[in-house]
Write a protein that holds these residues in place. Structure first.
Motif, PDB file in Angstrom:
ATOM      1  N   VAL A   1       2.432   2.266  -3.777  1.00 19.14           N
ATOM      2  CA  VAL A   1       1.641   3.359  -4.333  1.00 19.14           C
ATOM      3  C   VAL A   1       0.559   2.828  -5.274  1.00 19.14           C
ATOM      4  CG1 VAL A   1       1.715   5.578  -5.528  1.00 19.14           C
ATOM      5  CG2 VAL A   1       3.734   4.773  -4.267  1.00 19.14           C
ATOM      6  N   VAL A   2      -0.694   3.072  -4.919  1.00 17.90           N
ATOM      7  CA  VAL A   2      -1.802   2.792  -5.826  1.00 17.90           C
ATOM      8  C   VAL A   2      -1.872   3.991  -6.761  1.00 17.90           C
ATOM      9  CG1 VAL A   2      -4.274   2.362  -6.051  1.00 17.90           C
ATOM     10  CG2 VAL A   2      -3.033   1.484  -4.044  1.00 17.90           C
TER      11      VAL A   2
ATOM     12  N   GLU B   1       3.054  -6.224  -8.893  1.00 13.92           N
ATOM     13  CA  GLU B   1       3.189  -5.366  -7.726  1.00 13.92           C
ATOM     14  C   GLU B   1       2.914  -3.916  -8.054  1.00 13.92           C
ATOM     15  OE1 GLU B   1       7.866  -4.341  -7.402  1.00 13.92           O
ATOM     16  OE2 GLU B   1       7.340  -6.415  -6.955  1.00 13.92           O
ATOM     17  N   LEU B   2       2.599  -3.182  -6.998  1.00 10.87           N
ATOM     18  CA  LEU B   2       2.460  -1.736  -7.088  1.00 10.87           C
ATOM     19  C   LEU B   2       3.848  -1.112  -7.162  1.00 10.87           C
ATOM     20  CD1 LEU B   2      -0.124  -1.332  -4.187  1.00 10.87           C
ATOM     21  CD2 LEU B   2      -0.612  -1.089  -6.640  1.00 10.87           C
ATOM     22  N   PRO B   3       3.967   0.078  -7.736  1.00 12.39           N
ATOM     23  CA  PRO B   3       5.233   0.793  -7.604  1.00 12.39           C
ATOM     24  C   PRO B   3       5.481   1.079  -6.119  1.00 12.39           C
ATOM     25  CG  PRO B   3       3.781   1.897  -9.169  1.00 12.39           C
ATOM     26  CD  PRO B   3       2.973   0.832  -8.492  1.00 12.39           C
TER      27      PRO B   3
ATOM     28  N   ALA C   1       0.624   2.700   2.804  1.00  9.19           N
ATOM     29  CA  ALA C   1      -0.217   2.630   1.612  1.00  9.19           C
ATOM     30  C   ALA C   1      -0.473   4.047   1.112  1.00  9.19           C
ATOM     31  CB  ALA C   1      -1.531   1.937   1.953  1.00  9.19           C
ATOM     32  N   ALA C   2      -0.088   4.292  -0.130  1.00 12.48           N
ATOM     33  CA  ALA C   2      -0.234   5.621  -0.729  1.00 12.48           C
ATOM     34  C   ALA C   2      -1.126   5.536  -1.960  1.00 12.48           C
ATOM     35  CB  ALA C   2       1.139   6.176  -1.107  1.00 12.48           C
ATOM     36  N   HIS C   3      -1.729   6.653  -2.298  1.00 11.74           N
ATOM     37  CA  HIS C   3      -2.576   6.761  -3.494  1.00 11.74           C
ATOM     38  C   HIS C   3      -2.230   8.053  -4.210  1.00 11.74           C
ATOM     39  CE1 HIS C   3      -6.199   7.946  -5.769  1.00 11.74           C
ATOM     40  NE2 HIS C   3      -6.332   6.654  -5.965  1.00 11.74           N
ATOM     41  N   VAL C   4      -2.216   7.984  -5.529  1.00 13.12           N
ATOM     42  CA  VAL C   4      -2.044   9.178  -6.340  1.00 13.12           C
ATOM     43  C   VAL C   4      -2.858   9.009  -7.614  1.00 13.12           C
ATOM     44  CG1 VAL C   4       0.058   8.387  -7.517  1.00 13.12           C
ATOM     45  CG2 VAL C   4      -0.354  10.823  -7.253  1.00 13.12           C
TER      46      VAL C   4
END
Length: 166
Positions: free
Chosen positions: A26-27, A46-48, A99-102
């Motif tokens: 998650v970005v 690292e990203l979560p 790949a996720a974004h929030v």
């Protein structure tokens, strides 16, 4: 067997042999453009994220759950944008990273799993610390190709328009 008859023999009665790992990174982006990175106990950043549970959990639900479990930050599943699928192979196993974004405010991320992550840091995308965990580097390179992030070879498939990128 006639062409129009239907077989009554059972199919797929046994689960397939595992040949892939399925996860999400998650970005998490603050209003000021910074992103959230965690310092793993092995020294990488690292990203979560994490594995997608083998239930009826959606990728967006897994992203929201992993973010909450790892950082204490709560977002609605509907606030998560899945923007790409990244595929590589490690030790003969296909690794699929969604790949996720929030977008969030300026929340404080908590270290909720100190045996894994020693600290969370809001970081400017053009000043990323290193070394990066390979799946995180691959996801960040898809999110912001302009950053020139070095990463192991991977294939990616865009899923959402680039509205989650600057």
């Amino acid at each position: 067997m006639a062409a129009d008859s239907v077989s009554t023999a059972p199919r797929n009665t046994l689960p397939p042999k595992a040949q892939a790992g399925f996860g999400v990174g998650v970005v998490v982006q603050a209003r000021d453009g910074r992103i959230l990175l965690g310092r793993h106990r092995d020294g990488t950043w690292e990203l979560p994220g994490g594995k997608i549970d083998p239930t009826h959990e959606s990728v967006a639900a897994a992203a929201a759950r992993e973010l909450r479990e790892e950082t204490g930050l709560t977002v609605a599943e509907e606030a998560v944008t899945i923007f790409a699928m990244v595929h590589d192979v490690v030790a003969g196993i296909n690794r699929i990273s969604m790949a996720a974004h929030v977008a969030v405010g300026a929340e404080v991320a908590e270290v909720t799993e100190p045996h894994l992550i020693s600290a969370w840091r809001w970081t400017e995308p053009d000043a990323l610390p290193g070394p990066l965990f390979h799946p995180s580097a691959q996801i960040l390179a898809v999110w912001r190709p302009d950053l020139g992030i070095a990463h192991p070879p991977a294939h990616h498939l865009a899923i959402a328009p680039s509205s989650c990128t600057p």
